[in-house]
Motif scaffolding. Structure first.
Motif, PDB file in Angstrom:
ATOM      1  N   ARG A 175     -30.818  12.652 -20.671  1.00 52.32           N
ATOM      2  CA  ARG A 175     -31.551  13.902 -20.866  1.00 52.32           C
ATOM      3  C   ARG A 175     -30.545  15.043 -20.800  1.00 52.32           C
ATOM      4  O   ARG A 175     -29.769  15.145 -19.867  1.00 52.32           O
ATOM      5  N   LEU A 176     -30.552  15.895 -21.836  1.00 51.55           N
ATOM      6  CA  LEU A 176     -29.591  16.987 -21.966  1.00 51.55           C
ATOM      7  C   LEU A 176     -30.300  18.322 -22.130  1.00 51.55           C
ATOM      8  O   LEU A 176     -31.422  18.374 -22.642  1.00 51.55           O
ATOM      9  N   PRO A 177     -29.637  19.416 -21.752  1.00 56.65           N
ATOM     10  CA  PRO A 177     -30.243  20.737 -21.939  1.00 56.65           C
ATOM     11  C   PRO A 177     -30.271  21.120 -23.417  1.00 56.65           C
ATOM     12  O   PRO A 177     -29.368  20.755 -24.183  1.00 56.65           O
ATOM     13  N   LEU A 178     -31.317  21.821 -23.816  1.00 54.25           N
ATOM     14  CA  LEU A 178     -31.393  22.364 -25.175  1.00 54.25           C
ATOM     15  C   LEU A 178     -30.378  23.492 -25.285  1.00 54.25           C
ATOM     16  O   LEU A 178     -30.331  24.375 -24.424  1.00 54.25           O
ATOM     17  N   GLU A 179     -29.567  23.466 -26.328  1.00 54.31           N
ATOM     18  CA  GLU A 179     -28.564  24.515 -26.555  1.00 54.31           C
ATOM     19  C   GLU A 179     -28.738  25.069 -27.955  1.00 54.31           C
ATOM     20  O   GLU A 179     -27.891  24.895 -28.814  1.00 54.31           O
ATOM     21  N   GLY A 180     -29.873  25.683 -28.204  1.00 55.25           N
ATOM     22  CA  GLY A 180     -30.149  26.234 -29.528  1.00 55.25           C
ATOM     23  C   GLY A 180     -31.396  25.614 -30.127  1.00 55.25           C
ATOM     24  O   GLY A 180     -32.034  24.755 -29.534  1.00 55.25           O
ATOM     25  N   GLY A 181     -31.707  26.031 -31.330  1.00 49.42           N
ATOM     26  CA  GLY A 181     -32.927  25.598 -31.984  1.00 49.42           C
ATOM     27  C   GLY A 181     -32.822  24.294 -32.748  1.00 49.42           C
ATOM     28  O   GLY A 181     -33.819  23.757 -33.193  1.00 49.42           O
ATOM     29  N   ARG A 182     -31.601  23.788 -32.907  1.00 54.44           N
ATOM     30  CA  ARG A 182     -31.401  22.537 -33.640  1.00 54.44           C
ATOM     31  C   ARG A 182     -30.652  21.544 -32.767  1.00 54.44           C
ATOM     32  O   ARG A 182     -29.924  21.940 -31.855  1.00 54.44           O
ATOM     33  N   PRO A 183     -30.780  20.255 -33.047  1.00 55.62           N
ATOM     34  CA  PRO A 183     -30.043  19.273 -32.256  1.00 55.62           C
ATOM     35  C   PRO A 183     -28.547  19.371 -32.545  1.00 55.62           C
ATOM     36  O   PRO A 183     -28.148  19.802 -33.636  1.00 55.62           O
ATOM     37  N   PRO A 184     -27.715  18.993 -31.581  1.00 53.33           N
ATOM     38  CA  PRO A 184     -26.279  18.990 -31.853  1.00 53.33           C
ATOM     39  C   PRO A 184     -25.955  17.940 -32.908  1.00 53.33           C
ATOM     40  O   PRO A 184     -26.629  16.913 -33.009  1.00 53.33           O
ATOM     41  N   GLY A 185     -24.946  18.183 -33.688  1.00 54.29           N
ATOM     42  CA  GLY A 185     -24.541  17.229 -34.710  1.00 54.29           C
ATOM     43  C   GLY A 185     -23.772  16.061 -34.141  1.00 54.29           C
ATOM     44  O   GLY A 185     -23.795  14.961 -34.680  1.00 54.29           O
ATOM     45  N   ILE A 186     -23.095  16.317 -33.011  1.00 51.53           N
ATOM     46  CA  ILE A 186     -22.259  15.296 -32.383  1.00 51.53           C
ATOM     47  C   ILE A 186     -22.410  15.381 -30.873  1.00 51.53           C
ATOM     48  O   ILE A 186     -22.496  16.468 -30.312  1.00 51.53           O
ATOM     49  N   LEU A 187     -22.432  14.220 -30.234  1.00 49.81           N
ATOM     50  CA  LEU A 187     -22.329  14.141 -28.780  1.00 49.81           C
ATOM     51  C   LEU A 187     -21.046  13.390 -28.458  1.00 49.81           C
ATOM     52  O   LEU A 187     -20.717  12.396 -29.114  1.00 49.81           O
ATOM     53  N   ARG A 188     -20.322  13.872 -27.459  1.00 50.59           N
ATOM     54  CA  ARG A 188     -19.104  13.211 -26.991  1.00 50.59           C
ATOM     55  C   ARG A 188     -19.332  12.813 -25.537  1.00 50.59           C
ATOM     56  O   ARG A 188     -19.707  13.651 -24.729  1.00 50.59           O
ATOM     57  N   THR A 189     -19.124  11.540 -25.209  1.00 50.12           N
ATOM     58  CA  THR A 189     -19.354  11.052 -23.858  1.00 50.12           C
ATOM     59  C   THR A 189     -18.056  10.541 -23.242  1.00 50.12           C
ATOM     60  O   THR A 189     -17.194  10.006 -23.943  1.00 50.12           O
ATOM     61  N   ASP A 246     -14.462  20.369 -19.823  1.00 47.44           N
ATOM     62  CA  ASP A 246     -14.932  20.815 -18.508  1.00 47.44           C
ATOM     63  C   ASP A 246     -15.323  19.670 -17.579  1.00 47.44           C
ATOM     64  O   ASP A 246     -16.095  19.868 -16.651  1.00 47.44           O
ATOM     65  N   GLY A 247     -14.854  18.469 -17.835  1.00 47.73           N
ATOM     66  CA  GLY A 247     -15.142  17.341 -16.957  1.00 47.73           C
ATOM     67  C   GLY A 247     -16.588  16.874 -16.995  1.00 47.73           C
ATOM     68  O   GLY A 247     -17.008  16.108 -16.140  1.00 47.73           O
ATOM     69  N   ALA A 248     -17.353  17.319 -17.974  1.00 49.31           N
ATOM     70  CA  ALA A 248     -18.756  16.904 -18.098  1.00 49.31           C
ATOM     71  C   ALA A 248     -18.826  15.448 -18.526  1.00 49.31           C
ATOM     72  O   ALA A 248     -17.858  14.881 -19.031  1.00 49.31           O
ATOM     73  N   MET A 249     -19.972  14.825 -18.340  1.00 45.98           N
ATOM     74  CA  MET A 249     -20.165  13.453 -18.803  1.00 45.98           C
ATOM     75  C   MET A 249     -20.513  13.404 -20.289  1.00 45.98           C
ATOM     76  O   MET A 249     -20.168  12.477 -20.973  1.00 45.98           O
ATOM     77  N   VAL A 250     -21.226  14.448 -20.759  1.00 51.19           N
ATOM     78  CA  VAL A 250     -21.626  14.517 -22.172  1.00 51.19           C
ATOM     79  C   VAL A 250     -21.392  15.941 -22.660  1.00 51.19           C
ATOM     80  O   VAL A 250     -21.766  16.907 -22.006  1.00 51.19           O
ATOM     81  N   GLU A 251     -20.774  16.057 -23.824  1.00 49.44           N
ATOM     82  CA  GLU A 251     -20.541  17.361 -24.447  1.00 49.44           C
ATOM     83  C   GLU A 251     -21.302  17.423 -25.764  1.00 49.44           C
ATOM     84  O   GLU A 251     -21.251  16.485 -26.565  1.00 49.44           O
ATOM     85  N   GLN A 252     -22.044  18.497 -25.977  1.00 55.59           N
ATOM     86  CA  GLN A 252     -22.776  18.708 -27.227  1.00 55.59           C
ATOM     87  C   GLN A 252     -21.900  19.531 -28.173  1.00 55.59           C
ATOM     88  O   GLN A 252     -21.351  20.549 -27.780  1.00 55.59           O
ATOM     89  N   VAL A 253     -21.770  19.067 -29.417  1.00 54.16           N
ATOM     90  CA  VAL A 253     -20.947  19.754 -30.405  1.00 54.16           C
ATOM     91  C   VAL A 253     -21.842  20.113 -31.586  1.00 54.16           C
ATOM     92  O   VAL A 253     -22.431  19.236 -32.214  1.00 54.16           O
ATOM     93  N   SER A 254     -21.933  21.397 -31.876  1.00 54.37           N
ATOM     94  CA  SER A 254     -22.720  21.866 -33.017  1.00 54.37           C
ATOM     95  C   SER A 254     -21.974  21.595 -34.310  1.00 54.37           C
ATOM     96  O   SER A 254     -20.753  21.514 -34.338  1.00 54.37           O
ATOM     97  N   MET A 255     -22.725  21.464 -35.373  1.00 53.95           N
ATOM     98  CA  MET A 255     -22.118  21.320 -36.691  1.00 53.95           C
ATOM     99  C   MET A 255     -21.647  22.697 -37.149  1.00 53.95           C
ATOM    100  O   MET A 255     -22.192  23.723 -36.719  1.00 53.95           O
ATOM    101  N   PRO A 256     -20.681  22.771 -38.066  1.00 57.40           N
ATOM    102  CA  PRO A 256     -20.131  24.075 -38.501  1.00 57.40           C
ATOM    103  C   PRO A 256     -21.167  25.047 -39.033  1.00 57.40           C
ATOM    104  O   PRO A 256     -20.999  26.239 -38.913  1.00 57.40           O
ATOM    105  N   ASP A 257     -22.280  24.562 -39.609  1.00 60.76           N
ATOM    106  CA  ASP A 257     -23.286  25.476 -40.163  1.00 60.76           C
ATOM    107  C   ASP A 257     -24.378  25.843 -39.177  1.00 60.76           C
ATOM    108  O   ASP A 257     -25.355  26.467 -39.529  1.00 60.76           O
ATOM    109  N   ASP A 258     -24.214  25.473 -37.887  1.00 62.94           N
ATOM    110  CA  ASP A 258     -25.198  25.825 -36.847  1.00 62.94           C
ATOM    111  C   ASP A 258     -25.051  27.274 -36.444  1.00 62.94           C
ATOM    112  O   ASP A 258     -24.029  27.853 -36.458  1.00 62.94           O
TER     113      ASP A 258
END
Length: 88
Positions: free
Chosen positions: A23-37, A76-88
């Motif tokens: 479960r991840l926090p919402l960071e904007g109106g669209r889903p992230p394009g990439i997750l890095r774990t 930042d030492g997080a377990m999961v990083e959300q990465v937006s797509m370039p057009d976000d």
């Protein structure tokens, strides 16, 4: 369950590893394009990269398909990083 979160399903294309969810926090109106774990590969720090595969249940849930493992760490030492797509 908080309204400010979504369930990310992290899927592997084969059955050699178990898929999982987080479960991840919402960071904007669209889903992230990439997750890095955070991961370990041959004893070294690594990052597993998952690309958005299905957002038909957004903002409740989104599915991400494993793409590759790279050397490195998550920001930042997080377990999961959300990465937006370039057009976000």
């Amino acid at each position: 369950m908080s309204e400010a979160t979504f369930l990310a399903l992290l899927l592997y294309p084969d059955e050699s590893r178990d898929s999982f969810s987080v479960r991840l926090p919402l960071e904007g109106g669209r889903p992230p394009g990439i997750l890095r774990t955070s991961a370990t590969f041959e004893g070294a720090q690594a990052v597993e990269v998952f690309r958005l595969a299905d957002a038909s249940s957004w903002p409740d849930c989104a599915a991400f398909l494993y793409e590759e493992t790279l050397p490195g760490t998550v920001k930042d030492g997080a377990m999961v990083e959300q990465v937006s797509m370039p057009d976000d």
